[in-house]
Design a protein around this motif. Sequence first.
Motif, PDB file in Angstrom:
ATOM      1  N   ARG A 138       0.147 -19.356  -6.550  1.00  0.00           N
ATOM      2  CA  ARG A 138       0.107 -18.715  -5.230  1.00  0.00           C
ATOM      3  C   ARG A 138       1.144 -17.598  -5.157  1.00  0.00           C
ATOM      4  NH1 ARG A 138      -3.246 -17.637  -1.096  1.00  0.00           N
ATOM      5  NH2 ARG A 138      -2.024 -15.926  -0.289  1.00  0.00           N
ATOM      6  N   LYS A 139       2.324 -17.856  -5.672  1.00  0.00           N
ATOM      7  CA  LYS A 139       3.383 -16.840  -5.642  1.00  0.00           C
ATOM      8  C   LYS A 139       3.005 -15.629  -6.492  1.00  0.00           C
ATOM      9  CE  LYS A 139       7.225 -20.013  -4.682  1.00  0.00           C
ATOM     10  NZ  LYS A 139       8.517 -20.547  -5.146  1.00  0.00           N
ATOM     11  N   ASN A 140       2.451 -15.909  -7.662  1.00  0.00           N
ATOM     12  CA  ASN A 140       2.028 -14.814  -8.532  1.00  0.00           C
ATOM     13  C   ASN A 140       0.926 -13.976  -7.879  1.00  0.00           C
ATOM     14  OD1 ASN A 140       1.884 -13.552 -11.362  1.00  0.00           O
ATOM     15  ND2 ASN A 140      -0.232 -14.197 -11.031  1.00  0.00           N
ATOM     16  N   TYR A 141       0.003 -14.669  -7.208  1.00  0.00           N
ATOM     17  CA  TYR A 141      -1.089 -13.976  -6.504  1.00  0.00           C
ATOM     18  C   TYR A 141      -0.519 -13.061  -5.412  1.00  0.00           C
ATOM     19  CZ  TYR A 141      -5.374 -13.329  -3.772  1.00  0.00           C
ATOM     20  OH  TYR A 141      -6.439 -12.795  -3.087  1.00  0.00           O
ATOM     21  N   ASP A 142       0.448 -13.563  -4.667  1.00  0.00           N
ATOM     22  CA  ASP A 142       1.070 -12.755  -3.600  1.00  0.00           C
ATOM     23  C   ASP A 142       1.844 -11.575  -4.177  1.00  0.00           C
ATOM     24  OD1 ASP A 142       0.031 -14.399  -1.700  1.00  0.00           O
ATOM     25  OD2 ASP A 142       1.898 -15.485  -1.278  1.00  0.00           O
ATOM     26  N   VAL A 143       2.557 -11.806  -5.280  1.00  0.00           N
ATOM     27  CA  VAL A 143       3.296 -10.708  -5.917  1.00  0.00           C
ATOM     28  C   VAL A 143       2.332  -9.592  -6.311  1.00  0.00           C
ATOM     29  CG1 VAL A 143       4.606 -10.043  -7.973  1.00  0.00           C
ATOM     30  CG2 VAL A 143       5.238 -12.105  -6.711  1.00  0.00           C
ATOM     31  N   HIS A 144       1.200  -9.963  -6.897  1.00  0.00           N
ATOM     32  CA  HIS A 144       0.207  -8.975  -7.324  1.00  0.00           C
ATOM     33  C   HIS A 144      -0.343  -8.213  -6.119  1.00  0.00           C
ATOM     34  CE1 HIS A 144      -2.726  -7.287 -10.140  1.00  0.00           C
ATOM     35  NE2 HIS A 144      -3.645  -7.454  -9.202  1.00  0.00           N
ATOM     36  N   ASN A 145      -0.738  -8.950  -5.080  1.00  0.00           N
ATOM     37  CA  ASN A 145      -1.343  -8.319  -3.896  1.00  0.00           C
ATOM     38  C   ASN A 145      -0.377  -7.428  -3.142  1.00  0.00           C
ATOM     39  OD1 ASN A 145      -3.982  -9.056  -3.970  1.00  0.00           O
ATOM     40  ND2 ASN A 145      -3.796 -10.803  -2.589  1.00  0.00           N
ATOM     41  N   ILE A 146       0.804  -7.963  -2.856  1.00  0.00           N
ATOM     42  CA  ILE A 146       1.755  -7.254  -2.006  1.00  0.00           C
ATOM     43  C   ILE A 146       2.379  -6.075  -2.749  1.00  0.00           C
ATOM     44  CG2 ILE A 146       3.927  -7.479  -0.727  1.00  0.00           C
ATOM     45  CD1 ILE A 146       3.053 -10.468  -0.245  1.00  0.00           C
ATOM     46  N   THR A 147       2.747  -6.293  -4.012  1.00  0.00           N
ATOM     47  CA  THR A 147       3.268  -5.184  -4.819  1.00  0.00           C
ATOM     48  C   THR A 147       2.241  -4.080  -4.942  1.00  0.00           C
ATOM     49  OG1 THR A 147       4.692  -6.669  -6.094  1.00  0.00           O
ATOM     50  CG2 THR A 147       4.188  -4.525  -7.069  1.00  0.00           C
ATOM     51  N   GLY A 148       0.998  -4.468  -5.218  1.00  0.00           N
ATOM     52  CA  GLY A 148      -0.082  -3.487  -5.337  1.00  0.00           C
ATOM     53  C   GLY A 148      -0.248  -2.645  -4.092  1.00  0.00           C
ATOM     54  N   PHE A 149      -0.123  -3.257  -2.934  1.00  0.00           N
ATOM     55  CA  PHE A 149      -0.277  -2.511  -1.689  1.00  0.00           C
ATOM     56  C   PHE A 149       0.841  -1.493  -1.515  1.00  0.00           C
ATOM     57  CE2 PHE A 149       1.071  -2.115   2.788  1.00  0.00           C
ATOM     58  CZ  PHE A 149      -0.004  -1.395   3.267  1.00  0.00           C
ATOM     59  N   TYR A 150       2.079  -1.911  -1.767  1.00  0.00           N
ATOM     60  CA  TYR A 150       3.209  -1.020  -1.503  1.00  0.00           C
ATOM     61  C   TYR A 150       3.348   0.121  -2.519  1.00  0.00           C
ATOM     62  CZ  TYR A 150       4.848  -3.929   2.322  1.00  0.00           C
ATOM     63  OH  TYR A 150       4.948  -4.585   3.525  1.00  0.00           O
ATOM     64  N   VAL A 151       2.824  -0.054  -3.716  1.00  0.00           N
ATOM     65  CA  VAL A 151       2.915   1.040  -4.699  1.00  0.00           C
ATOM     66  C   VAL A 151       1.641   1.876  -4.740  1.00  0.00           C
ATOM     67  CG1 VAL A 151       4.459  -0.339  -6.128  1.00  0.00           C
ATOM     68  CG2 VAL A 151       2.033  -0.243  -6.714  1.00  0.00           C
ATOM     69  N   LEU A 152       0.636   1.494  -3.959  1.00  0.00           N
ATOM     70  CA  LEU A 152      -0.689   2.101  -4.050  1.00  0.00           C
ATOM     71  C   LEU A 152      -0.677   3.621  -3.979  1.00  0.00           C
ATOM     72  CD1 LEU A 152      -3.893   0.815  -2.355  1.00  0.00           C
ATOM     73  CD2 LEU A 152      -3.221   3.146  -1.918  1.00  0.00           C
ATOM     74  N   SER A 153      -0.053   4.182  -2.954  1.00  0.00           N
ATOM     75  CA  SER A 153      -0.121   5.628  -2.747  1.00  0.00           C
ATOM     76  C   SER A 153       0.627   6.388  -3.854  1.00  0.00           C
ATOM     77  CB  SER A 153       0.444   6.002  -1.376  1.00  0.00           C
ATOM     78  OG  SER A 153       1.774   5.551  -1.241  1.00  0.00           O
ATOM     79  N   ILE A 154       1.808   5.880  -4.252  1.00  0.00           N
ATOM     80  CA  ILE A 154       2.577   6.562  -5.295  1.00  0.00           C
ATOM     81  C   ILE A 154       1.889   6.399  -6.646  1.00  0.00           C
ATOM     82  CG2 ILE A 154       4.835   6.808  -6.380  1.00  0.00           C
ATOM     83  CD1 ILE A 154       4.763   7.485  -3.409  1.00  0.00           C
ATOM     84  N   ALA A 155       1.320   5.224  -6.893  1.00  0.00           N
ATOM     85  CA  ALA A 155       0.591   5.004  -8.149  1.00  0.00           C
ATOM     86  C   ALA A 155      -0.586   5.968  -8.260  1.00  0.00           C
ATOM     87  CB  ALA A 155       0.095   3.563  -8.214  1.00  0.00           C
ATOM     88  N   LEU A 156      -1.235   6.231  -7.137  1.00  0.00           N
ATOM     89  CA  LEU A 156      -2.354   7.176  -7.137  1.00  0.00           C
ATOM     90  C   LEU A 156      -1.871   8.589  -7.477  1.00  0.00           C
ATOM     91  CD1 LEU A 156      -5.405   7.239  -6.645  1.00  0.00           C
ATOM     92  CD2 LEU A 156      -4.944   7.782  -4.250  1.00  0.00           C
ATOM     93  N   ILE A 157      -0.698   8.964  -6.963  1.00  0.00           N
ATOM     94  CA  ILE A 157      -0.118  10.280  -7.278  1.00  0.00           C
ATOM     95  C   ILE A 157       0.210  10.365  -8.770  1.00  0.00           C
ATOM     96  CG2 ILE A 157       1.905  11.761  -6.937  1.00  0.00           C
ATOM     97  CD1 ILE A 157       1.934  10.780  -4.011  1.00  0.00           C
ATOM     98  N   PHE A 158       0.822   9.302  -9.318  1.00  0.00           N
ATOM     99  CA  PHE A 158       1.121   9.278 -10.749  1.00  0.00           C
ATOM    100  C   PHE A 158      -0.151   9.420 -11.580  1.00  0.00           C
ATOM    101  CE2 PHE A 158       5.287   6.578 -10.453  1.00  0.00           C
ATOM    102  CZ  PHE A 158       5.964   7.719 -10.039  1.00  0.00           C
ATOM    103  N   ALA A 159      -1.196   8.710 -11.164  1.00  0.00           N
ATOM    104  CA  ALA A 159      -2.453   8.729 -11.914  1.00  0.00           C
ATOM    105  C   ALA A 159      -3.105  10.103 -11.868  1.00  0.00           C
ATOM    106  CB  ALA A 159      -3.404   7.675 -11.362  1.00  0.00           C
TER     107      ALA A 159
END
Length: 369
Positions: free
Chosen positions: A184-205
Amino acid sequence: MNFKKSIRKIHLWLGLTSGIIVFIVAVTGCFYAFQEEILQLTETYKKVEKQEHDFLLPSQLKSIGQQQLPHKHIHAVQYRGKEQAAEVIFYNAEPLYYDICYVNPYTGEVLRTVNELSGFFRFILDGHFYLWLPEKIGQTVIASATLIFVLLIISGFILWFPKNKKAAKQRFWFQWKNTTKWKRKNYDVHNITGFYVLSIALIFAVTGLVWGFPWFAYSYYTVIGGKKSLVYEEPAFTKTDSPLIVDNPLDKVWIKMQEEYPNASAIEVHPPEKADGIIAANANVGKGTYWQTDYRYFDPYTLEEKEVEHIYGKLDHATASDKIMRMNYDIHTGAIMGLPGKIFAFLISLLIASLPATGFLIWWGKRNK
């Protein structure tokens, strides 16, 4: 099968296909983030004591450099300020070599000659750009994985989007008071981290894809309103059969650039690449970034300045679209915001590197309940 289940399967298989490559690209990006700062501290031979008299002329530095590597082609001579070594740059695409002879610009003393295709940071850069594969193959592999990563970002956001207010509580921050399960913790880390880096990750990509696929670069440039060529080409000129009208044209161009850009962080002059080639010069007025560089081109016989139809011309001739394309490297590395931007890019890259790992653990955990 409903819409989210279909997206989940797509997200899973795209992640399994590209995850290890995304991880390598993100980690090598972290290592490379402070390359310039680290090298400035460790490569002390690049520093010289400031003196009161003028620099040696490019023709003199060119002659000094040529004595070190007599069988290689000099691509440019670069001056980096009053307390930095001048650089005599040797570069050729086929056969490939890239060497820099560092010279004291006041005395002509050769400080060191370095093979720029070797060393730790070159190893890291080759991994980031080519996955340590042959250049053409590696660039395609990296660019393809980056394109898949864009689809992962989009599909990940669709999966993240909460269906109601109750579900939203677990999408923005960790709610671990009532659970000790690592899955459950790993699932939350993946989901929440993914949300907060989404916009910057898109810029990097996106900024990475500009280098990866020419068709993407042209499409992106066109969408933001660009109308010039993205291909660097030297302007044409008519070669005269008469003797040189201007003596020592390379030195004259350097003197002109030095007069017009007294506060430049770097000025570079390029001898003609071929018998009927022009003299190219550039001056970077920004410290720590590259997008503000002025690119100039001169007839070696008359010193008449030539204009170009691509984006690598004078900055004051650049449109907003041209400037965005020029900024691509500085945006990608975070240098556009100085040292804080590089630190931010480093941290985001670390978080991006964690996504394939936590995503793989989610998949592995479901397979081994």
